[in-house]
Design a protein around this motif. Structure first.
Motif, PDB file in Angstrom:
ATOM      1  N   ILE A  52      20.113  38.429  46.483  1.00  8.11           N
ATOM      2  CA  ILE A  52      20.666  37.188  46.435  1.00  8.11           C
ATOM      3  C   ILE A  52      20.365  35.557  45.932  1.00  8.11           C
ATOM      4  O   ILE A  52      21.049  34.349  45.580  1.00  8.11           O
ATOM      5  CB  ILE A  52      22.319  37.316  46.470  1.00  8.11           C
ATOM      6  N   ASN A  78      24.951  31.477  41.308  1.00  9.19           N
ATOM      7  CA  ASN A  78      26.251  31.017  42.601  1.00  9.19           C
ATOM      8  C   ASN A  78      28.169  32.231  41.158  1.00  9.19           C
ATOM      9  O   ASN A  78      28.510  32.775  42.454  1.00  9.19           O
ATOM     10  CB  ASN A  78      26.627  30.230  42.980  1.00  9.19           C
ATOM     11  N   ARG A  81      26.347  35.740  43.190  1.00  7.13           N
ATOM     12  CA  ARG A  81      27.219  35.955  45.461  1.00  7.13           C
ATOM     13  C   ARG A  81      28.165  35.825  44.944  1.00  7.13           C
ATOM     14  O   ARG A  81      28.493  36.113  45.987  1.00  7.13           O
ATOM     15  CB  ARG A  81      26.524  34.593  45.278  1.00  7.13           C
ATOM     16  N   GLN A  82      29.145  35.753  43.866  1.00 10.94           N
ATOM     17  CA  GLN A  82      30.477  36.617  44.344  1.00 10.94           C
ATOM     18  C   GLN A  82      30.458  38.009  44.319  1.00 10.94           C
ATOM     19  O   GLN A  82      31.716  38.513  45.083  1.00 10.94           O
ATOM     20  CB  GLN A  82      31.309  35.628  43.242  1.00 10.94           C
ATOM     21  N   TYR A  86      26.221  38.766  51.419  1.00  8.35           N
ATOM     22  CA  TYR A  86      25.294  38.967  52.158  1.00  8.35           C
ATOM     23  C   TYR A  86      25.479  38.397  53.697  1.00  8.35           C
ATOM     24  O   TYR A  86      26.563  37.475  53.813  1.00  8.35           O
ATOM     25  CB  TYR A  86      24.316  38.565  51.856  1.00  8.35           C
ATOM     26  N   PRO A 106      35.406  31.454  51.607  1.00 10.43           N
ATOM     27  CA  PRO A 106      35.235  31.666  50.030  1.00 10.43           C
ATOM     28  C   PRO A 106      36.822  31.807  49.000  1.00 10.43           C
ATOM     29  O   PRO A 106      36.418  31.870  47.975  1.00 10.43           O
ATOM     30  CB  PRO A 106      35.023  33.243  50.284  1.00 10.43           C
ATOM     31  N   GLU A 109      37.099  28.487  48.373  1.00 14.55           N
ATOM     32  CA  GLU A 109      36.020  28.633  47.006  1.00 14.55           C
ATOM     33  C   GLU A 109      36.235  28.855  45.578  1.00 14.55           C
ATOM     34  O   GLU A 109      35.961  28.007  44.257  1.00 14.55           O
ATOM     35  CB  GLU A 109      34.930  27.689  47.143  1.00 14.55           C
ATOM     36  N   HIS A 110      37.120  30.244  45.581  1.00  7.72           N
ATOM     37  CA  HIS A 110      36.584  31.184  44.073  1.00  7.72           C
ATOM     38  C   HIS A 110      37.886  31.264  43.348  1.00  7.72           C
ATOM     39  O   HIS A 110      38.338  31.968  42.880  1.00  7.72           O
ATOM     40  CB  HIS A 110      35.720  32.419  44.910  1.00  7.72           C
ATOM     41  N   ARG A 154      33.992  37.585  56.385  1.00 10.33           N
ATOM     42  CA  ARG A 154      34.236  36.659  55.408  1.00 10.33           C
ATOM     43  C   ARG A 154      33.236  37.319  54.245  1.00 10.33           C
ATOM     44  O   ARG A 154      33.402  37.048  53.170  1.00 10.33           O
ATOM     45  CB  ARG A 154      33.209  35.430  56.669  1.00 10.33           C
ATOM     46  N   ALA A 155      32.263  38.116  54.421  1.00 10.33           N
ATOM     47  CA  ALA A 155      31.559  38.371  53.233  1.00 10.33           C
ATOM     48  C   ALA A 155      32.099  39.651  52.603  1.00 10.33           C
ATOM     49  O   ALA A 155      31.910  39.779  51.645  1.00 10.33           O
ATOM     50  CB  ALA A 155      30.728  39.707  53.514  1.00 10.33           C
TER      51      ALA A 155
END
Ligand SMILES: Nc1ncnc2c1ncn2[C@@H]1O[C@H](COP(=O)(O)OP(=O)(O)OP(=O)(O)O)[C@@H](O)[C@H]1O
Ligand SMILES: [Mg+2]
Lengths: 243, 253
Positions: A52, A78, A81-82, A86, A106, A109-110, A154-155
């Motif tokens: 990543i 970035n 990474r979505q 990891y 996340p 953010e996304h 969270r991942a």
């Protein structure tokens, strides 16, 4: 033929004058979970971090859905990474945020989900990892096992296509290990892929379709758990005894 | 030896410049974190009001005392209000407040980011697809650049009031006369020039703090060394650049 989702080609990585990876190649197929084994210091974490882009590889190629993802700039990374997430060996929770905020981070953010939808989604996940009462707690108030579960949640919260699990079960009691393996299996059932770094061979055999052994900076073994058991290779025999 | 040191010096300067460029880019592109900015203004700015007041009042009082007795010998107490207010607003309040903020905010930011770095929280931000520059650096730098000039002015004006008190009690200068002299000697240029200097110092403090925080490696000891480095170097750079900025401002206004 299954679809190749991730492909590593001849990855080399050096720290100062220590060669960690000396040409690593393997593929990950869609829907598959692969176990990555090897002694401590073999370079398992560094390999996951390289995928990543947290570490920059010296040479070789990393392909995600046939797109080259090594040496991208941070903005493009970035986005990747979505899709490939990891879960840190140490948990790496944000210690200024509580459990809810960590898992929701996340999403805020996304996604464009409303606060109510985020609340709902995080509550579901908290139920899944058996921590519905821990919502308001700070990371420092959690046990090691709880921290790992929150880190894993969270991942997973963005429904990534691939999860890189860095020793998610290390140092946990059998009940916690069972919970985590169940979460991983559920994730797999939904058709997603994973790389599972662990020292726990029985756990790896349970959730993985394929095992890889990292030795001296190369992939020493790549095969099914069955092949692993039947292998006459001396290194693999001692390795499976020692773990 | 010295060539290695100077090489390191250039490397550090280059990296801080790079951080500044990343900061600027992040400031002018989405997403913005307004709530994080406000949170930092409250934490770094509003949290520093009381110490700024103390610095200002005490400096104003002691300056009035010193100049008052110094000038009394020559019968020059009349000049005390002008001298005190000019030196406070132009130099003492901006510099003292900036040095104190370098200590309070600089060490705080660098320790916070340093600790996040050694516990892999910075990596976690990146792994979750967010930019540590946007999430951590931009709110802190902007919050300090907004707060520090205001704090310095607050400090300066409270110093003038502290001076007023001493001028009246020690030297029998009437408050009306004192204030009259203060306002006729201060110009807008003094105020805005100082605010500009402080914004620049805020940039120095926070960029140094963020840069060194991201560089922090070896555990808890590393965090301690980081805060020392930031406070010492930011203070030195503030003092040196103050001379050149002051020269520039005198030429401009
Ligand atoms: N940033 C770094 N700088 C220098 N060396 C590093 C760095 N990161 C990792 N290494 C080295 O790379 C090697 C591989 O480390 P890595 O963390 O990948 O091991 P690992 O296989 O994950 O071990 P474990 O099972 O203990 O987690 C180690 O020898 C480590 O010292
Ligand atoms: Mg590891």
């Amino acid at each position: 033929m299954m679809k190749k989702i991730l492909e590593l080609k001849d990855i080399k990585k050096k720290f100062q004058n220590k060669d960690v990876h000396k040409g690593i190649s393997f593929s990950l197929f869609k829907g598959e979970t692969v176990g990555l084994l090897g002694y401590s210091g073999a370079g398992k974490s560094v390999l996951l971090r390289s995928i990543i882009g947290l570490e920059e590889i010296d040479s070789g190629q990393i392909l995600y859905n046939d797109q080259k993802i090594d040496h991208l700039d941070e903005n493009e990374l970035n986005k990747i990474r979505q899709r490939i997430s990891y879960s840190f060996q140490s948990g790496a929770l944000f210690d200024s945020m509580n459990v809810f905020e960590n898992i929701a981070f996340p999403l805020f953010e996304h996604t464009i989900l409303s606060e109510h939808e985020i609340d709902l989604k995080v509550s579901q996940v908290l139920n899944l990892i058996g921590l519905k009462d821990a919502k308001e707690l700070m990371p420092s108030d959690l046990s090691g096992g709880m921290q790992k579960r929150v880190g894993l949640a969270r991942a997973m919260i963005l429904d990534p296509e691939i999860i890189l699990y860095d020793e998610p079960t290390a140092g946990l009691d059998p009940v916690n290990i069972e919970i985590i393996l169940n979460i991983m299996q559920n994730f797999k059932k939904r058709g997603f892929s994973g790389i599972f770094v662990t020292h726990d061979i029985p756990a790896a055999k349970k959730v993985c379709d394929r095992l890889l052994i990292l030795k001296d900076g190369k992939i020493h073994f790549d095969g099914s758990p069955n092949d692993f058991d039947k292998s006459q290779d001396e290194y693999i025999r001692t390795f499976s005894m020692s773990c | 030896m010295s060539s290695i040191t100077s090489l390191k010096y250039f490397e550090t300067t280059g990296k801080i410049t790079h951080l500044f460029i990343q900061f600027t880019q992040a400031c002018f592109s989405r997403p913005f974190y307004l709530n994080r900015l406000l949170e930092q203004i409250v934490r770094l700015g509003i949290g520093s009001i009381s110490i700024s007041l103390v610095i200002g009042i005490m400096t104003g009082m002691v300056m009035t005392l010193q100049f008052g007795y110094g000038l009394e010998k020559f019968g020059g107490t009349l000049y005390v209000p002008a001298i005190v207010s000019m030196s406070l607003m132009r130099e003492l309040a901006p510099i003292f407040t900036s040095l104190l903020i370098a200590g309070r905010v600089g060490s705080g930011i660098s320790a916070e980011i340093g600790a996040m770095n050694v516990t892999q929280q910075i990596d976690a931000l990146r792994a979750l697809g967010t930019s540590p520059i946007r999430v951590l650096v931009v709110p802190r730098v902007l919050a300090t650049m907004i707060s520090l000039p205001l704090l310095a002015m607050l400090s300066g004006f409270s110093g003038i009031l502290g001076g007023l008190f001493i001028a009246q009690t020690e030297f029998n200068i009437p408050p009306g006369f004192y204030l009259n002299k203060v306002f006729s000697s201060l110009s807008y240029g003094d105020v805005f020039g100082s605010m500009f200097k402080c914004a620049f110092f805020a940039l120095i403090i926070t960029l140094f703090a963020c840069y060194k925080g991201f560089q922090t490696k070896e555990g808890t000891k590393g965090v301690g060394n980081t805060t020392i480095w930031v406070v010492v170097n930011a203070s030195i750079v503030i003092l040196i650049s103050d001379f050149f900025l002051s020269k520039l401002l005198i030429l401009l206004f």
